[in-house]
Design a protein around this motif. Structure first.
Motif, PDB file in Angstrom:
ATOM      1  N   LEU A   1     -10.150  37.082 -39.594  1.00  0.00           N
ATOM      2  CA  LEU A   1      -9.375  37.474 -38.415  1.00  0.00           C
ATOM      3  C   LEU A   1      -8.288  38.474 -38.805  1.00  0.00           C
ATOM      4  N   ARG A   2      -7.658  38.235 -39.918  1.00  0.00           N
ATOM      5  CA  ARG A   2      -6.602  39.139 -40.390  1.00  0.00           C
ATOM      6  C   ARG A   2      -7.181  40.518 -40.705  1.00  0.00           C
ATOM      7  N   ASP A   3      -8.369  40.571 -41.288  1.00  0.00           N
ATOM      8  CA  ASP A   3      -9.016  41.855 -41.569  1.00  0.00           C
ATOM      9  C   ASP A   3      -9.265  42.633 -40.278  1.00  0.00           C
ATOM     10  N   ILE A   4      -9.764  41.938 -39.261  1.00  0.00           N
ATOM     11  CA  ILE A   4     -10.006  42.589 -37.968  1.00  0.00           C
ATOM     12  C   ILE A   4      -8.681  43.076 -37.379  1.00  0.00           C
TER      13      ILE A   4
ATOM     14  N   ILE B   1      -4.515  42.040 -30.955  1.00  0.00           N
ATOM     15  CA  ILE B   1      -5.847  42.633 -30.836  1.00  0.00           C
ATOM     16  C   ILE B   1      -6.182  42.835 -29.361  1.00  0.00           C
ATOM     17  N   LYS B   2      -5.942  41.822 -28.552  1.00  0.00           N
ATOM     18  CA  LYS B   2      -6.226  41.924 -27.122  1.00  0.00           C
ATOM     19  C   LYS B   2      -5.416  43.038 -26.480  1.00  0.00           C
ATOM     20  N   ASN B   3      -4.140  43.135 -26.822  1.00  0.00           N
ATOM     21  CA  ASN B   3      -3.285  44.183 -26.250  1.00  0.00           C
ATOM     22  C   ASN B   3      -3.750  45.569 -26.664  1.00  0.00           C
ATOM     23  N   LYS B   4      -4.138  45.715 -27.905  1.00  0.00           N
ATOM     24  CA  LYS B   4      -4.552  47.014 -28.413  1.00  0.00           C
ATOM     25  C   LYS B   4      -5.868  47.462 -27.781  1.00  0.00           C
ATOM     26  N   LEU B   5      -6.802  46.545 -27.611  1.00  0.00           N
ATOM     27  CA  LEU B   5      -8.109  46.909 -27.069  1.00  0.00           C
ATOM     28  C   LEU B   5      -8.094  47.048 -25.556  1.00  0.00           C
ATOM     29  N   ARG B   6      -7.234  46.315 -24.875  1.00  0.00           N
ATOM     30  CA  ARG B   6      -7.110  46.370 -23.417  1.00  0.00           C
ATOM     31  C   ARG B   6      -8.455  46.264 -22.708  1.00  0.00           C
ATOM     32  N   MET B   7      -9.214  45.259 -23.074  1.00  0.00           N
ATOM     33  CA  MET B   7     -10.527  45.040 -22.459  1.00  0.00           C
ATOM     34  C   MET B   7     -10.474  43.829 -21.545  1.00  0.00           C
TER      35      MET B   7
ATOM     36  N   SER C   1      -5.890  54.332 -33.544  1.00  0.00           N
ATOM     37  CA  SER C   1      -5.198  54.698 -32.310  1.00  0.00           C
ATOM     38  C   SER C   1      -6.111  54.619 -31.092  1.00  0.00           C
ATOM     39  N   SER C   2      -7.420  54.735 -31.295  1.00  0.00           N
ATOM     40  CA  SER C   2      -8.345  54.628 -30.169  1.00  0.00           C
ATOM     41  C   SER C   2      -9.690  54.097 -30.669  1.00  0.00           C
ATOM     42  N   PHE C   3     -10.490  53.620 -29.714  1.00  0.00           N
ATOM     43  CA  PHE C   3     -11.760  52.994 -30.049  1.00  0.00           C
ATOM     44  C   PHE C   3     -12.840  53.486 -29.106  1.00  0.00           C
ATOM     45  N   SER C   4     -14.034  53.676 -29.645  1.00  0.00           N
ATOM     46  CA  SER C   4     -15.172  53.992 -28.793  1.00  0.00           C
ATOM     47  C   SER C   4     -15.649  52.682 -28.156  1.00  0.00           C
ATOM     48  N   ILE C   5     -16.480  52.803 -27.153  1.00  0.00           N
ATOM     49  CA  ILE C   5     -17.032  51.612 -26.498  1.00  0.00           C
ATOM     50  C   ILE C   5     -17.818  50.779 -27.506  1.00  0.00           C
ATOM     51  N   SER C   6     -18.612  51.430 -28.352  1.00  0.00           N
ATOM     52  CA  SER C   6     -19.407  50.677 -29.327  1.00  0.00           C
ATOM     53  C   SER C   6     -18.516  49.979 -30.366  1.00  0.00           C
ATOM     54  N   GLU C   7     -17.393  50.609 -30.739  1.00  0.00           N
ATOM     55  CA  GLU C   7     -16.455  49.958 -31.659  1.00  0.00           C
ATOM     56  C   GLU C   7     -15.837  48.722 -31.006  1.00  0.00           C
ATOM     57  N   MET C   8     -15.446  48.835 -29.743  1.00  0.00           N
ATOM     58  CA  MET C   8     -14.871  47.686 -29.037  1.00  0.00           C
ATOM     59  C   MET C   8     -15.878  46.552 -28.939  1.00  0.00           C
ATOM     60  N   GLU C   9     -17.113  46.893 -28.618  1.00  0.00           N
ATOM     61  CA  GLU C   9     -18.148  45.867 -28.527  1.00  0.00           C
ATOM     62  C   GLU C   9     -18.362  45.187 -29.880  1.00  0.00           C
ATOM     63  N   ALA C  10     -18.350  45.963 -30.947  1.00  0.00           N
ATOM     64  CA  ALA C  10     -18.524  45.400 -32.285  1.00  0.00           C
ATOM     65  C   ALA C  10     -17.368  44.465 -32.648  1.00  0.00           C
ATOM     66  N   ILE C  11     -16.154  44.841 -32.282  1.00  0.00           N
ATOM     67  CA  ILE C  11     -14.981  44.002 -32.559  1.00  0.00           C
ATOM     68  C   ILE C  11     -15.078  42.691 -31.789  1.00  0.00           C
ATOM     69  N   VAL C  12     -15.431  42.773 -30.524  1.00  0.00           N
ATOM     70  CA  VAL C  12     -15.565  41.569 -29.706  1.00  0.00           C
ATOM     71  C   VAL C  12     -16.678  40.675 -30.253  1.00  0.00           C
ATOM     72  N   THR C  13     -17.777  41.275 -30.678  1.00  0.00           N
ATOM     73  CA  THR C  13     -18.873  40.507 -31.269  1.00  0.00           C
ATOM     74  C   THR C  13     -18.412  39.805 -32.539  1.00  0.00           C
TER      75      THR C  13
END
Length: 74
Positions: A43-46, A18-24, A54-66
């Motif tokens: 966690l497995r679902d996430i 997850i960390k590698n894919k999001l690169r945040m 293949s890509s994420f918007s900023i709001s999607e990344m924030e939601a995943i981190v939350t």
């Protein structure tokens, strides 16, 4: 990798992927040891959702981190 088993190794694998894919930058603070096996399926679902996209918007990344933050051990 067989992710059907709730093992520390599988948790570590999913968190790192997850960390590698999001690169945040703020993902560096998230470690596999922050999660316990009670939340394994969440966690497995996430993980599965993140790996499929293949890509994420900023709001999607924030939601995943939350959501990852809500799965952390108390």
């Amino acid at each position: 990798m067989d992710l059907s088993n709730k093992t520390p190794e599988n948790v570590e694998f999913m968190v790192e992927e997850i960390k590698n894919k999001l690169r945040m930058a703020n993902m560096a603070a998230i470690k596999s040891t922050h999660f316990d096996e009670e939340k394994y399926e969440d966690l497995r679902d996430i993980y599965e959702m993140v790996i499929k996209k293949s890509s994420f918007s900023i709001s999607e990344m924030e939601a995943i981190v939350t959501e990852l933050g809500s799965l952390r051990k108390a």
